[in-house]
Design a protein around this motif. Structure first.
Motif, short mmCIF file in Angstrom:
data_model
loop_
_atom_site.label_atom_id
_atom_site.label_comp_id
_atom_site.label_asym_id
_atom_site.label_seq_id
_atom_site.Cartn_x
_atom_site.Cartn_y
_atom_site.Cartn_z
N ALA A 122 0.80 -1.12 0.07
CA ALA A 122 -0.15 -0.21 0.15
C ALA A 122 0.71 1.05 -0.05
N ALA A 123 0.32 2.29 -0.53
CA ALA A 123 1.10 3.77 -0.61
C ALA A 123 0.30 4.52 0.47
N CYS A 124 1.01 5.58 0.83
CA CYS A 124 0.40 6.60 1.69
C CYS A 124 1.17 7.91 1.63
N HIS A 125 0.82 9.01 2.14
CA HIS A 125 1.73 10.21 2.18
C HIS A 125 3.15 9.91 2.72
N TRP A 126 4.15 10.36 2.16
CA TRP A 126 5.54 10.17 2.39
C TRP A 126 5.72 10.19 3.95
N ALA A 127 5.09 11.26 4.57
CA ALA A 127 5.46 11.31 5.94
C ALA A 127 4.76 10.42 6.91
N ARG A 129 3.90 7.14 5.59
CA ARG A 129 3.93 5.75 5.02
C ARG A 129 4.38 4.56 5.82
N GLU A 130 5.55 4.82 6.64
CA GLU A 130 6.02 3.53 7.31
C GLU A 130 4.94 3.15 8.69
N GLN A 131 3.95 4.01 8.72
CA GLN A 131 3.06 3.79 9.88
C GLN A 131 2.05 2.50 9.45
N LEU A 132 2.10 2.34 8.07
CA LEU A 132 1.13 1.13 7.76
C LEU A 132 1.76 -0.12 8.02
N GLY A 133 3.20 -0.25 8.37
CA GLY A 133 3.80 -1.52 8.71
C GLY A 133 3.24 -1.70 10.13
N TRP A 134 2.86 -0.71 10.77
CA TRP A 134 2.20 -0.74 12.16
C TRP A 134 1.07 -1.83 12.36
N PHE A 135 0.17 -1.66 11.01
CA PHE A 135 -1.04 -2.39 10.96
C PHE A 135 -0.90 -3.69 10.02
N GLY A 136 0.52 -4.13 9.85
CA GLY A 136 0.50 -5.36 8.88
C GLY A 136 0.38 -5.03 7.59
N ALA A 137 0.58 -3.84 7.17
CA ALA A 137 0.52 -3.58 5.63
C ALA A 137 1.95 -3.62 5.37
#
Length: 236
Positions: A122-127, A129-137
């Motif tokens: 998944a993509a996200c705003h650059w600032a 983006r890494e927070q997606l990993g906290w949810f298993g993405a």
């Protein structure tokens, strides 16, 4: 599906949404042809955006239990939306039957908080983006990311590219090119400052100061939400 199959598109609307996350893709997806678009909120009351004007919902959660395409925008109101169980419940409900589950900018964090991006790129705003990993993405530093029926766009203006790519996936590349031409989407930005990799250090510093002012503790709040989601999952 047939090229001209009817489609219903639902955009989640919540307070302090970044309006361009929504209105950019909405302008393009409204030109899919044989498509109807709704702005869906918890209540029918006008919803303020972070651009200091409001958008009026066309439907409420109760009105709209399903859709063909779900699109979730982001913005400074993302954390509050992630903490609102009624919002997450509706997102889960419509995503269960949607042909496409999509987002723009930090809207992907809302999908993630709803448990809809676990194991997905998944993509996200650059600032954020890494927070997606906290949810298993799986965070991906790309402007538009397709993973099965999940389609996510990067920050704000990436929503236009996302919507054109989705248009091509649904109606074909020729139709997407026609929509692009009709909107004269021919970007030539006056400054090369649209990425943290190219922005000047002082510009980056000003951005982070702005976020600290308007959304203090955002990263910590997102992490706490992710921890609660993980605890609920572990609890079965």
């Amino acid at each position: 599906m047939p090229d001209d199959a009817p489609l219903h598109i639902a955009f989640l609307l919540f307070p302090d949404v970044t309006q361009l996350d929504l209105t950019g893709p909405a302008q393009i997806l409204s030109r899919l042809g044989n498509a109807r678009l709704d702005l869906v909120a918890k209540t029918p009351d006008p919803v303020r955006t972070d651009a200091q004007f409001s958008l009026t919902p066309t439907a409420t959660f109760a009105d709209l239990p399903r859709t063909d395409i779900l699109c979730v925008p982001g913005g400074f109101g993302t954390v509050a939306a992630m903490e609102d169980e009624a919002t997450l419940a509706w997102v889960r409900q419509v995503a269960a039957e949607a042909q496409w589950v999509t987002s723009v900018c930090t809207g992907s964090l809302i999908l993630a908080a709803a448990g809809l991006l676990t194991g997905y790129r998944a993509a996200c705003h650059w600032a954020s983006r890494e927070q997606l990993g906290w949810f298993g993405a799986v965070p991906v530093a790309e402007r538009v990311v397709f993973d099965r029926n999940r389609v996510t766009g990067g920050g704000v203006t990436a929503g236009i590219d996302f919507a054109l790519a989705l248009t091509a996936a649904i109606r074909g590349e020729a139709h997407a090119k026609l929509v692009q031409l009709s909107l004269e989407y021919d970007p030539a930005p006056p400054y090369d400052s649209g990425s943290p990799a190219r922005a000047e250090p002082e510009t980056l510093a000003r951005y982070h100061a702005m976020v600290d002012e308007f959304a203090p503790g955002r990263a910590e709040k997102v992490r706490a939400i992710a921890e609660r989601v993980a605890e609920r999952g572990a609890g079965g």
